[in-house]
Design an enzyme around this catalytic site. Structure first.
Site, PDB file in Angstrom:
ATOM      1  N   GLN A 135      14.079 -16.045  20.402  1.00  0.00           N
ATOM      2  CA  GLN A 135      14.630 -17.229  21.476  1.00  0.00           C
ATOM      3  C   GLN A 135      15.824 -16.752  22.181  1.00  0.00           C
ATOM      4  O   GLN A 135      15.686 -16.760  23.247  1.00  0.00           O
ATOM      5  CB  GLN A 135      14.725 -18.482  20.555  1.00  0.00           C
ATOM      6  CG  GLN A 135      14.942 -19.551  21.619  1.00  0.00           C
ATOM      7  CD  GLN A 135      13.932 -20.028  22.616  1.00  0.00           C
ATOM      8  OE1 GLN A 135      12.814 -20.422  21.947  1.00  0.00           O
ATOM      9  NE2 GLN A 135      14.241 -20.243  23.854  1.00  0.00           N
ATOM     10  N   HIS A 145      17.163 -17.803  15.058  1.00  0.00           N
ATOM     11  CA  HIS A 145      15.955 -17.708  15.962  1.00  0.00           C
ATOM     12  C   HIS A 145      16.321 -16.653  17.153  1.00  0.00           C
ATOM     13  O   HIS A 145      16.613 -16.989  18.184  1.00  0.00           O
ATOM     14  CB  HIS A 145      15.839 -19.238  16.748  1.00  0.00           C
ATOM     15  CG  HIS A 145      14.530 -19.535  17.317  1.00  0.00           C
ATOM     16  ND1 HIS A 145      13.350 -18.305  17.234  1.00  0.00           N
ATOM     17  CD2 HIS A 145      14.196 -20.253  18.008  1.00  0.00           C
ATOM     18  CE1 HIS A 145      12.321 -18.764  17.688  1.00  0.00           C
ATOM     19  NE2 HIS A 145      12.657 -20.058  18.147  1.00  0.00           N
ATOM     20  N   CYS A 197      15.291 -24.442  24.313  1.00  0.00           N
ATOM     21  CA  CYS A 197      14.319 -23.637  23.590  1.00  0.00           C
ATOM     22  C   CYS A 197      13.009 -24.435  23.703  1.00  0.00           C
ATOM     23  O   CYS A 197      12.160 -23.840  23.478  1.00  0.00           O
ATOM     24  CB  CYS A 197      14.625 -23.088  22.333  1.00  0.00           C
ATOM     25  SG  CYS A 197      14.982 -24.673  21.081  1.00  0.00           S
ATOM     26  N   ARG A 242       9.839 -15.669  27.359  1.00  0.00           N
ATOM     27  CA  ARG A 242       9.711 -15.199  25.996  1.00  0.00           C
ATOM     28  C   ARG A 242       8.532 -14.053  25.938  1.00  0.00           C
ATOM     29  O   ARG A 242       8.755 -13.314  25.112  1.00  0.00           O
ATOM     30  CB  ARG A 242       9.423 -16.448  25.056  1.00  0.00           C
ATOM     31  CG  ARG A 242      10.465 -17.500  25.171  1.00  0.00           C
ATOM     32  CD  ARG A 242      10.702 -18.142  23.769  1.00  0.00           C
ATOM     33  NE  ARG A 242      10.568 -17.548  22.804  1.00  0.00           N
ATOM     34  CZ  ARG A 242      10.271 -18.135  21.686  1.00  0.00           C
ATOM     35  NH1 ARG A 242      10.062 -19.233  21.476  1.00  0.00           N
ATOM     36  NH2 ARG A 242      10.102 -17.230  20.553  1.00  0.00           N
ATOM     37  N   ARG A 298       7.389 -16.793  11.133  1.00  0.00           N
ATOM     38  CA  ARG A 298       8.201 -18.110  11.026  1.00  0.00           C
ATOM     39  C   ARG A 298       8.172 -18.446   9.732  1.00  0.00           C
ATOM     40  O   ARG A 298       7.071 -18.871   8.994  1.00  0.00           O
ATOM     41  CB  ARG A 298       7.670 -18.917  12.225  1.00  0.00           C
ATOM     42  CG  ARG A 298       8.420 -20.048  12.127  1.00  0.00           C
ATOM     43  CD  ARG A 298       8.029 -20.910  13.148  1.00  0.00           C
ATOM     44  NE  ARG A 298       8.709 -20.648  14.451  1.00  0.00           N
ATOM     45  CZ  ARG A 298       8.695 -21.303  15.477  1.00  0.00           C
ATOM     46  NH1 ARG A 298       8.315 -22.634  15.708  1.00  0.00           N
ATOM     47  NH2 ARG A 298       9.439 -20.776  16.449  1.00  0.00           N
ATOM     48  N   ASP A 331      19.406 -28.301  22.035  1.00  0.00           N
ATOM     49  CA  ASP A 331      18.002 -28.153  21.078  1.00  0.00           C
ATOM     50  C   ASP A 331      18.130 -29.515  20.400  1.00  0.00           C
ATOM     51  O   ASP A 331      18.872 -30.431  20.564  1.00  0.00           O
ATOM     52  CB  ASP A 331      18.272 -27.193  20.167  1.00  0.00           C
ATOM     53  CG  ASP A 331      17.150 -26.873  19.130  1.00  0.00           C
ATOM     54  OD1 ASP A 331      16.077 -27.511  19.623  1.00  0.00           O
ATOM     55  OD2 ASP A 331      17.250 -26.044  18.113  1.00  0.00           O
TER      56      ASP A 331
HETATM   57  N1   CP Z   1      11.248 -22.647  21.204  1.00  0.00           N
HETATM   58  C1   CP Z   1      10.252 -22.484  20.285  1.00  0.00           C
HETATM   59  O1   CP Z   1      10.468 -21.388  19.338  1.00  0.00           O
HETATM   60  O2   CP Z   1       9.010 -23.157  20.469  1.00  0.00           O
HETATM   61  P1   CP Z   1       7.963 -23.251  19.181  1.00  0.00           P
HETATM   62  O3   CP Z   1       8.503 -23.964  18.131  1.00  0.00           O
HETATM   63  O4   CP Z   1       6.789 -24.046  19.912  1.00  0.00           O
HETATM   64  O5   CP Z   1       7.586 -21.860  18.851  1.00  0.00           O
HETATM   65  N1  NVA Z   2      16.162 -25.673  15.899  1.00  0.00           N
HETATM   66  C1  NVA Z   2      14.654 -26.008  15.986  1.00  0.00           C
HETATM   67  C2  NVA Z   2      14.105 -24.965  16.743  1.00  0.00           C
HETATM   68  C3  NVA Z   2      12.626 -25.027  17.050  1.00  0.00           C
HETATM   69  C4  NVA Z   2      12.263 -24.000  18.246  1.00  0.00           C
HETATM   70  C5  NVA Z   2      13.953 -26.183  14.856  1.00  0.00           C
HETATM   71  O1  NVA Z   2      14.497 -25.081  13.642  1.00  0.00           O
HETATM   72  O2  NVA Z   2      13.410 -26.820  14.503  1.00  0.00           O
END
Ligand code: CP
Ligand code: NVA
Length: 309
Positions: A138, A135, A267, A293, A108, A227
């Site tokens: 997801q 993402h 998400c 997931r 990430r 989101d």
């Molecule tokens: N939806 C998602 O990716 O959650 P986290 O940021 O908690 O991993």
């Molecule tokens: N769009 C959000 C998704 C979190 C899972 C972010 O990038 O913070």
């Protein structure tokens, strides 16, 4: 060996294979506990190394369970404890060590370029666990959830996104093109997808429409996605942005313009974009969505290891 970085670069037949493997595996483990291993332990002895440059709850937990249920193990690295960030060790050398010690790398990151750099030097698969631009794990999992609940291929459904033009939406757009589903995007005029994404939409598909009136965007929807308005590391005037999204807040009234059996997905984590009475309503399937997931990421791992049947 395969990488999993962006949905747009993965053939639809492989994405479909991942989804059907996930469905089969999910059904087969109905009576198993979280840490019990799938029959055949297909990733026995394999180590998934994960690293989070941004915070995470779901992705972290679901990849941990995913590799465990396939018979392997996971190790989570903290970027602030590596030489990579503080000590100036190169991506090239870090990647060599990761490849020698582990069997797959889930990252990430706050940089899409970093994913590509790692890919160049790794000799094990890399999985994008969220980047500024996408993402993908997801959204593939969300397609699984939609088809599981609606019992129909997503190509026959009307999907709506209400919210910011962010990484999650970019992956949903890529999915709309790959899986050929109708996607309405509802966002303020100055928050529509950027030029590069608009060009990608125009050159690939005509099933994506952008609305600046949220009621029009949700009209006839089978599924509404949302989101947070402010994403991690979003460098904006937060108050100003939140204000601009005020009329895009998802409430009962807005839901009433969608189909009666419309479901709501998010998400997570959530912000102020959704009213509590919708988030906790029967139409909201966010907990099932989060749990799925694990199942889809197991099949993504198998795809990366070249072990999908
Ligand atoms: N939806 C998602 O990716 O959650 P986290 O940021 O908690 O991993
Ligand atoms: N769009 C959000 C998704 C979190 C899972 C972010 O990038 O913070």
């Amino acid at each position: 060996m395969k990488h999993f970085i962006n949905l747009k670069d993965i053939p639809i037949k492989d994405l479909r294979k991942i989804l059907s493997d996930a469905k089969r595996r999910k059904n087969l483990r109905k009576n198993l506990n979280d840490l019990e291993v799938d029959k055949g332990a297909p990733l026995k002895g394999k180590l998934l190394i994960q690293m989070f440059e941004k915070t995470s709850l779901r992705t972290r937990l679901s990849f941990y369970l995913a590799i465990k249920q396939l018979g392997g193990s996971a190790l989570t690295l903290r970027p602030d404890e590596l030489h990579l960030s503080k000590g100036g060790e190169s991506i090239q050398d870090t990647a060599k060590i990761l490849s020698n010690f582990g069997n797959a790398f889930m990252l990430r990151t706050d940089s899409d370029e970093k994913l590509e750099e790692f890919k160049k030097y790794l000799s094990v698969p890399i999985i994008n666990g969220l980047s500024p631009n996408s993402h993908p794990t997801q959204i593939l999992s969300d397609i699984f959830t939609v088809e599981e609940i609606k019992k129909k291929p997503i190509s026959s459904l009307n999907i709506t996104w209400i919210g910011d033009s962010n990484n999650v939406l970019n992956s949903l757009i890529a999915a709309s093109i790959k899986f050929s589903f109708k996607l309405n995007i509802g966002c303020p005029t100055n928050y529509k997808p950027n030029k590069k994404i608009m060009k990608y939409i125009k050159s690939n598909n005509n099933k994506i429409c952008i609305f600046h009136d949220p009621k029009k965007a949700v009209n006839g929807a089978d599924v509404i996605f949302s989101d947070k308005v402010i994403s991690m590391n979003d460098k904006v005037n937060k108050l100003k942005k939140l204000n601009q999204f005020k009329k895009f807040k998802i409430n009962k009234k807005l839901m009433s313009f969608a189909k009666r059996d419309c479901i709501f997905l998010h998400c997570l984590p959530r912000g102020k974009e959704i009213e509590e009475n919708v988030f906790l309503s029967k139409q909201s399937k966010v907990w099932q969505q989060a749990l799925n997931r694990v199942h889809v990421q197991k099949s993504i791992l198998l795809y990366c290891f070249g072990k999908l049947r």
